[in-house]
Design an enzyme around this catalytic site. Structure first.
Site: not given
Length: 397
Positions: A139, A150, A226, A258-259, A284, A319-320
């Site tokens: 990445e 991030a 993402h 993840d909301g 992630d 950040a992830g």
């Protein structure tokens, strides 16, 4: 539930197959799925000899999850480039249903990236006791300064094709995917070279316009990391990176469910826009996954985790995540109209297809690796197997 035999049989489960759910069991021999046995077809003929039996207690048996975008977990980071970290990461994610993953790097120096390539190679060669490292996802560092997320902006540069050629020569077949900003100078040339050499070219951390992404897809770009995050958004007069990802069926679209990263309505839009076989669940996850709230590090930058959400200390960018694949699985099942067979494609089948390993794994089918996850009725992981070997068992914690 531990089995030491080369042959074992798990029964009394709901098998999540590629097209349907079937009550029954699976016979595993020498690490592969030998026979799928529907409940009404069970007989002693295929179970003769020394076959260990496991009662699935009416739970779900899923194909193991394949995470194409994961940086770490349980205090380990792939950038640490050491076996202890890799054991921590792969053990933790195996306990959450992941059977294969891409070790994902950060935007960093050439030397730091090469250290990861060397470490993953050594880890594979020495034997992987938990979830398998299928390969590496680079990445960066060929991303946009406008959308660093991030990533450490100190190491962002234009694509260096000579680096890619050198890394491929030194570590043939190891690099499975590379994320870059397609609008950068030299990016289209690098994408074309990657497409010719079996490396997935992915758009991410990018300020690309719609036309840039279409040109990149024409050159071989086939993935977006993402989706929605760290990319030029959709405008009705300039569809941007997002518009191209949503509308071009050549491109697989990752989603972090993840909301926090993406609103449920945006996930619904993605699912309405893309063919189901082109959407992929990822975590992630960073080293904070599985750990308490506190201060951590990602790519040399300080990260603060509060209520499970990770953000940079400076700038407050996401950040992830602290996500796991089983949590993402449950989130999609709860917040969308997809059924468990559909969600299994997003978590297992689709990444296996894109990685060109679907003939080996990614679904429960006779002849494939016994990469399997047993959950209870509430989709909490009870046991995980990689190539028929138990790598996590809740009963043994």
């Amino acid at each position: 539930m531990t089995q030491t035999n080369s042959s074992w049989y798990i029964h009394n489960v709901n098998l999540v197959l590629e097209e349907q759910v079937v009550a029954g069991g699976v016979l595993v021999k020498d690490g592969n799925i030998d026979t799928i046995i529907p409940k009404d077809s069970e007989s002693g003929e295929v179970l003769q000899g020394d076959v260990a039996r496991i009662d699935g207690k009416g739970g779900w048996l899923l194909p193991g999850f394949i995470d194409m975008h994961v940086h770490g977990g349980f205090g380990g980071d792939f950038m640490n480039a050491d076996r202890e970290s890799y054991d921590r990461i792969t053990r933790f994610h195996a306990s959450n249903g992941t059977t294969g993953m891409l070790a994902t790097t950060m935007t960093a120096s050439k030397e730091a990236i090469e250290a990861v390539l060397n470490a993953v190679t050594s880890y594979q060669e020495a034997g992987m006791p938990y979830a398998a490292l299928i390969g590496v996802h680079l990445e960066g560092p060929f991303i946009s300064e406008k959308w660093p997320g991030a990533q450490n902006p100190a190491y962002i540069i234009d694509p260096q094709l000579d680096w890619l050629k050198s890394w491929k020569a030194t570590h043939p077949g190891l690099i499975k995917m590379l994320t870059l900003a397609p609008e950068r100078q030299g990016a289209v040339e690098a994408i074309a070279w990657m497409a010719e050499n079996g490396i997935i070219a992915a758009a991410g951390h990018t300020d690309a316009y719609y036309k840039d992404i279409i040109a990149a897809a024409d050159a071989g770009l086939s993935h977006a990391v993402h989706t929605y995050n760290a990319m030029r958004g959709l405008h009705h007069r300039e569809p941007g990176t997002l518009g191209a990802v949503l509308s071009d069926d050549r491109i697989y679209a990752e989603i972090i469910a993840d909301g926090e990263h993406v609103h449920p309505a945006a996930i619904a839009i993605l699912l309405a826009s893309k063919p189901l076989d082109k959407v992929i669940l990822v975590t992630d996850a960073i080293e904070a996954a599985g750990m308490p709230d506190g201060t951590y590090e990602l790519g040399g930058l300080a990260v603060v985790v509060k209520n499970g959400t990770a953000r940079l200390r400076e700038g407050n960018n996401l950040a992830g995540s602290s996500l796991t694949m089983i949590k993402a699985f449950r989130y999609i099942l709860e917040h969308t109209k997809l059924n468990i067979v559909d969600v299994s494609r997003l978590a297992s089948g689709n990444p296996a297809r894109e990685l060109r390993i679907f003939d080996q794994t990614g679904s429960i089918a006779e002849g494939k690796y016994a990469d399997l996850v047993l959950t209870n009725a509430e989709l909490s992981v009870e046991q995980t197997w990689v190539r028929g070997r138990s790598v996590f068992c809740k009963d043994e914690i």
